[in-house]
Write an enzyme that holds these catalytic residues in place. Structure first.
Site, PDB file in Angstrom:
ATOM      1  N   SER A   2       1.040  -1.184   0.005  1.00  0.00           N
ATOM      2  CA  SER A   2       0.134   0.114   0.098  1.00  0.00           C
ATOM      3  C   SER A   2       0.908   1.225   0.085  1.00  0.00           C
ATOM      4  O   SER A   2       2.052   1.229   0.341  1.00  0.00           O
ATOM      5  CB  SER A   2      -0.869  -0.157   1.267  1.00  0.00           C
ATOM      6  N   LYS A   3       0.206   2.289  -0.468  1.00  0.00           N
ATOM      7  CA  LYS A   3       0.912   3.608  -0.394  1.00  0.00           C
ATOM      8  C   LYS A   3       1.451   3.918   0.676  1.00  0.00           C
ATOM      9  O   LYS A   3       2.583   4.623   1.206  1.00  0.00           O
ATOM     10  CB  LYS A   3      -0.190   4.525  -0.892  1.00  0.00           C
ATOM     11  N   ARG A   4       0.872   3.863   1.923  1.00  0.00           N
ATOM     12  CA  ARG A   4       1.447   3.926   3.359  1.00  0.00           C
ATOM     13  C   ARG A   4       2.717   3.617   3.502  1.00  0.00           C
ATOM     14  O   ARG A   4       3.527   4.358   4.353  1.00  0.00           O
ATOM     15  CB  ARG A   4       0.448   3.648   4.218  1.00  0.00           C
ATOM     16  N   GLY A  59       5.298   2.978   1.188  1.00  0.00           N
ATOM     17  CA  GLY A  59       5.966   3.290   0.272  1.00  0.00           C
ATOM     18  C   GLY A  59       5.570   3.606  -1.238  1.00  0.00           C
ATOM     19  O   GLY A  59       4.271   3.716  -1.093  1.00  0.00           O
TER      20      GLY A  59
END
Ligand code: GLU
Length: 493
Positions: A263-265, A267
């Site tokens: 997920s974006k969180r 990386g």
């Protein structure tokens, strides 16, 4: 299937950036096609117009093409960077295939494999709430499954809003044969009558994608595992038409180090961010190919062509693959080192001060740090001292261990004469400089440490740096002498 030409596809929805996991899916589809001398095509799945993002198609084509995952057929960016299509199975943009999808939907209705449904959003919402309160599984209750044919016709003729749903079996089971997972069995009673045409007339993924896969003669459907649970509906459509099924391969998820879904969180997930940061296409390709697949186990380095030679769907792991950034970094360093000098220098140059006009000096610096770099941009930190007007000697000790400042001064003065005596041939040759200087040190009866330490610190102003020989060779005599004078001035103050 074996006598058919292999045709694979990547079918993204242009709803934003291209996810790094999407690149792996595209890559696998390309590798399989390449291996069999087949065709890899790109189809744009834009039936959900509300979720379209302007520029997303260009962006995803550009990213794929920069990575050499250029489609042989379908949507691509031409030499001028314009979105265009090529091939004989087009159009390859789903929104342009509405009439085709409609026709298939009507055929399904005619075969009693699908039906118009007039249920309003309010009715469906009420149904859901009741199901929730009574703790029954949520889902469509088949209200319009068996409406009188004449009534259906009248309501449609009256312009009543409706969707078209698949008329799926309500009992028994269906077996999906997936190359990666083997046979997966689903109970029909747990599967909802899927909407295939929305009230705006657009087909949903389930019909559009299957119809297009068939029309585009796709032999292998390679897609994310989130689609496995929809596969029964897809097989139902194929079988309703009597089409030959493609091979299905549902790829495992890509996971963060903590095994959660990437997920974006934690990386970057946008493929273009990696390219922008300076990850090289061959490193990304090598890395993504081995994310969940490995032809042997031991070897880590594969070129794009080698991957295509070795690729097979059967060796893809069932379990999710952990995205290991350290491995990607290691690969990038490897591929940076392999680049021809000219390409490497062109990548590094933009990260060195534009104000410095001496290109050869800059190139020597770029080459000096080559082995250490993971990303080209890191050069600016490594090389900062080379370009500094003045070095700050107050933060590091110029004299070696408990040796005196006077001794450091003496050594630096001597080093100046040695450097001044270097011939043109020697002045950028670190190996030659090392031999000469070590020789001089020995003749003087000095120690390597007490001479080389002050010299190295004078040149770098830092606790840690490349060897003094490399520094002298990189600076060249003039700049080296100026730095040593700077250090002497500091010590003599
Ligand atoms: N448009 C679908 C997506 O972006 C494609 C899935 C598939 O490959 O069939 O997830």
């Amino acid at each position: 299937m074996s006598d058919k030409r292999v045709r694979t596809r990547f079918a993204p929805s242009p709803t934003g950036f291209l996810h790094i996991g999407g690149v792996r899916t595209a890559l696998y589809a390309q590798l399989l096609a390449k291996k069999h001398g087949g065709i890899f095509l790109l189809r744009v799945e834009d039936t959900d117009q509300a979720r379209m993002v302007p520029g997303a198609v260009e962006n995803l084509c550009r990213t794929l093409q920069q990575l050499n995952i250029t489609p042989d057929e379908g949507v691509w960016l031409d030499e001028n960077g314009a979105v265009t299509e090529r091939g004989e199975h087009g159009p390859y943009t789903q929104s342009k295939r509405q009439a085709i999808h409609q026709k298939y939907a009507q055929e399904l209705v005619a075969m009693d494999k699908a039906y118009p449904c007039f249920c309003t959003a309010e009715r469906l919402e009420e149904l859901r709430q009741t199901q929730e309160i009574t703790k029954r599984p949520t889902g469509y209750d088949g209200h319009c499954r068996n409406l009188d044919k004449q009534e259906v016709q009248n309501r449609i003729a009256n312009g009543e809003k409706h969707v078209i749903r698949l008329k799926l079996p309500k009992e028994g089971s269906v077996t999906i044969n997936d190359v990666i997972r083997g046979d997966v069995i689903f109970d029909w009673k747990l599967i909802d009558d899927q909407v295939i045409i929305k009230s705006d007339g657009m087909a949903t993924y389930h019909l559009a994608s299957m119809a297009d896969d068939h029309d585009m003669a796709i032999t292998h459907v390679i897609r994310g595992e989130e689609w496995l649970s929809s596969a029964p509906k897809h097989v139902f459509i194929y079988e309703a038409f009597g089409w030959e099924l493609p091979v299905f391969a549902h790829l495992p998820l890509i996971l963060n180090q903590d095994k959660s879904k990437l997920s974006k969180r934690q990386g970057d997930v946008a493929a273009e961010d990696y390219l922008q940061k300076g990850y090289l296409p061959p490193a990304l390709i090598n890395f993504l190919a081995l994310l969940g697949w490995n032809p042997s186990g031991e070897r880590e380095i594969y070129s794009h062509d080698e991957l295509a030679e070795l690729f097979n769907l059967e060796k893809i792991n069932k379990a999710g693959a952990v995205f290991n950034l350290e491995k990607l970094n290691w690969l990038n360093n490897h591929y940076l080192r392999l680049l021809p000098d000219e390409e490497y220098l062109a990548l590094i140059n933009p990260h060195l001060p534009a104000a410095e006009q001496d290109l050869e000096f800059k190139n020597r610096i770029a080459l000096l740090f080559r082995e250490r770099l993971i990303l080209p941009s890191e050069i600016s930190v490594w090389s900062e001292f080379f370009f500094a007007d003045k070095l700050d000697y107050s933060a590091v000790k110029l004299n070696w261990k408990d040796h005196s400042t006077n001794e450091a001064i003496e050594r630096l003065k001597a080093a100046k004469t040695w450097i001044a005596e270097l011939t043109e041939e020697q002045e950028h040759d670190a190996g030659a400089i090392e031999t000469i200087i070590k020789d001089k040190i020995q003749t003087q009866g000095w120690g390597n440490g007490d001479t080389l330490w002050p010299l190295r610190v004078a040149l770098s102003g830092a606790e840690k740096s490349p060897s003094p020989f490399e520094l002298i060779a990189t600076y060249g005599p003039k700049r080296s002498l100026a730095r040593i004078d700077e250090a002497l001035a500091f010590l003599l103050k």
